[in-house]
Design a protein around this motif. Structure first.
Motif, mmCIF file in Angstrom:
data_model
loop_
_atom_site.group_PDB
_atom_site.id
_atom_site.type_symbol
_atom_site.label_atom_id
_atom_site.label_comp_id
_atom_site.label_asym_id
_atom_site.label_seq_id
_atom_site.Cartn_x
_atom_site.Cartn_y
_atom_site.Cartn_z
ATOM 1 N N PHE A 23 0.836 -1.198 0.000
ATOM 2 C CA PHE A 23 0.000 0.000 0.000
ATOM 3 C C PHE A 23 0.875 1.255 0.000
ATOM 4 N N ILE A 24 1.905 1.247 0.817
ATOM 5 C CA ILE A 24 2.818 2.388 0.882
ATOM 6 C C ILE A 24 3.575 2.531 -0.434
ATOM 7 N N ILE A 37 3.485 5.781 -2.945
ATOM 8 C CA ILE A 37 4.706 6.477 -3.351
ATOM 9 C C ILE A 37 4.772 6.561 -4.874
ATOM 10 N N LYS A 38 4.503 5.452 -5.543
ATOM 11 C CA LYS A 38 4.525 5.440 -7.011
ATOM 12 C C LYS A 38 3.506 6.420 -7.583
ATOM 13 N N SER A 39 2.315 6.426 -7.038
ATOM 14 C CA SER A 39 1.267 7.333 -7.506
ATOM 15 C C SER A 39 1.672 8.797 -7.342
ATOM 16 N N TYR A 62 3.656 14.076 -9.755
ATOM 17 C CA TYR A 62 4.494 15.272 -9.728
ATOM 18 C C TYR A 62 5.719 15.209 -10.624
ATOM 19 N N ILE A 63 6.072 14.029 -11.124
ATOM 20 C CA ILE A 63 7.210 13.906 -12.046
ATOM 21 C C ILE A 63 6.751 13.040 -13.226
ATOM 22 N N PHE A 103 8.143 4.963 -13.229
ATOM 23 C CA PHE A 103 8.555 4.446 -11.922
ATOM 24 C C PHE A 103 8.089 3.022 -11.680
ATOM 25 N N GLU A 104 8.884 2.286 -10.926
ATOM 26 C CA GLU A 104 8.498 1.027 -10.303
ATOM 27 C C GLU A 104 8.952 1.140 -8.850
ATOM 28 N N VAL A 105 8.057 0.827 -7.933
ATOM 29 C CA VAL A 105 8.372 0.958 -6.505
ATOM 30 C C VAL A 105 8.103 -0.378 -5.821
#
Length: 110
Positions: free
Chosen positions: A60-61, A65-67, A72-73, A78-80
């Motif tokens: 979930f975290i 973070i990915k979202s 904003y970038i 991204f892959e988290v």
């Protein structure tokens, strides 16, 4: 693409300038090191503080973070991933790439 380095630094009497990968890395670090509501005009910018949270599901975290990073970038993909290590710390790995570049990684502990 050029911009000011993060964290700010001086080079030959001027602000140091970052390009491409270094610039995006600075944007990512800026987002990760900023807490929600820390920026008055962008209250959703930054990472929620999970210091006193009971973390049951690290995915979930990682997805939040990915979202946030994608919001904003948007120039970066991204892959988290996240896991909880033997010490009980939440480890987060952020893999990112832009314009068909080689993937880069940032690793941090919440």
């Amino acid at each position: 693409m050029k911009g000011v380095t993060f964290p700010l630094s001086i080079s030959k009497g001027n602000l140091a300038v970052a390009t491409d990968a270094e610039l995006f890395r600075g944007h990512i670090l800026s987002w990760l090191k900023t807490e929600n509501f820390e920026r008055v005009m962008r209250p959703e910018y930054g990472l929620k503080d999970y210091l006193f949270e009971s973390i049951q599901d690290i995915s979930f975290i990682a997805s939040s973070i990915k979202s946030g990073l994608e919001t904003y970038i948007p120039e970066v993909t991204f892959e988290v991933e996240g896991n909880i290590n033997d010490l009980g710390e939440s480890e987060i790995n952020v893999y990112w790439t832009y314009d068909d570049s080689d993937p880069a990684q940032l690793r941090f502990i919440l």
